[in-house]
Design a protein around this motif. Sequence first.
Motif: not given
Length: 374
Positions: A164-168
Amino acid sequence: MRRCYLFVVLLVLACASHANTERTKDDLNQVQEQLKNTNKTFKEQQALLDKTEKNLKKADLAIAESSKKLKQLKFDVELNLTEQATLKDKIKSLEIDKKNQQSALAAQLRSAFMTGNHDYGKLLLSQDQVQNVERTLNYYQYLNNARIKELEKLKTTLIELENSRQLLAQNQTQLEELLTTQQQQQEKLVVAKKEQKANYQSLKSTLQKTQSQLVYLKQNEQVLKQTLEQLNQELIESEVKLIGLQKQKGKLDWPSHGKLAHRFGQKKHGSLRWKGVLMNGKEGAPVKTIADGQVLFADWLKGFGWVIVIDHGKGFMSLYGHSQALLKEVGDKVRAGEQIALVGQSGGQSNPSLYFEIRHKGRAVNPIKWCRRI
């Protein structure tokens, strides 16, 4: 030009009584040469006028294209911001799950420590009863399975959190790229506006030098009249079933917000009068159709810039001119209040405005009597 010619001829005739025949011929030749030069200058200025109008049309095209792209980019940015907010909420939820799972695992470890420090070997060598040994072994097995399950849950949560952090981060990069593109489009729009204003000033200057502003406006009026007559003939021959505007007289909404700069019937230039109204507006503001209908014409028209004409049935049509960009094409069906164009200053307008007409069977009617009071 004709008055100037007559004045010079009279002057030559007056001087002829005090001069010989040869001198009169020379004066006449000079007058004819002057008229020839004036006619040549007029043709050159007319050619410059045509060239300026072509450049003006190019500027209007650039503004229309930039406006559409800018509108789409703003929509993409808003959509991206919504997705970012959703991802941030998901990360917060995962952080909470992570803390809860870490707390549960810590509690299990404390429980295991408090049960004692003996291992399986000591337990088997002890003198306890077989039943107690079996119960204790089962407890250890349950505890170990619970630890493994919590560790797996924690591992899954950490992986999902990292994804999720990478997608953000990826979405943030995309947002920055969109904003950069948007800024570039805005700069192009500003340049296009400057070019349009420069072309307009050149057009204005040319019209003043040739003293043909009235002729120019009459030509524009004739072009519009011929176009509307042609459209009216096509309307008669078409089979579009629309209800017209008769029952909505006095109840129609105005196509845009703004004060009326010119009203129906006011003097325009010379004997020309306004066939519609000119409404002041804000650049890029929405232009909405006054009633249900079908797009009959959508193109650039000399003197009126980007024009869109809506057929409402039973001989009723509405016209919207000087648009920055047209959002509908010929044949599109539209509902009352639907956005069909953007307010602009195409066709040589010095300020953003909307030219609006209502016609019934080819005859212009006063929009103020058909629309609600402003």
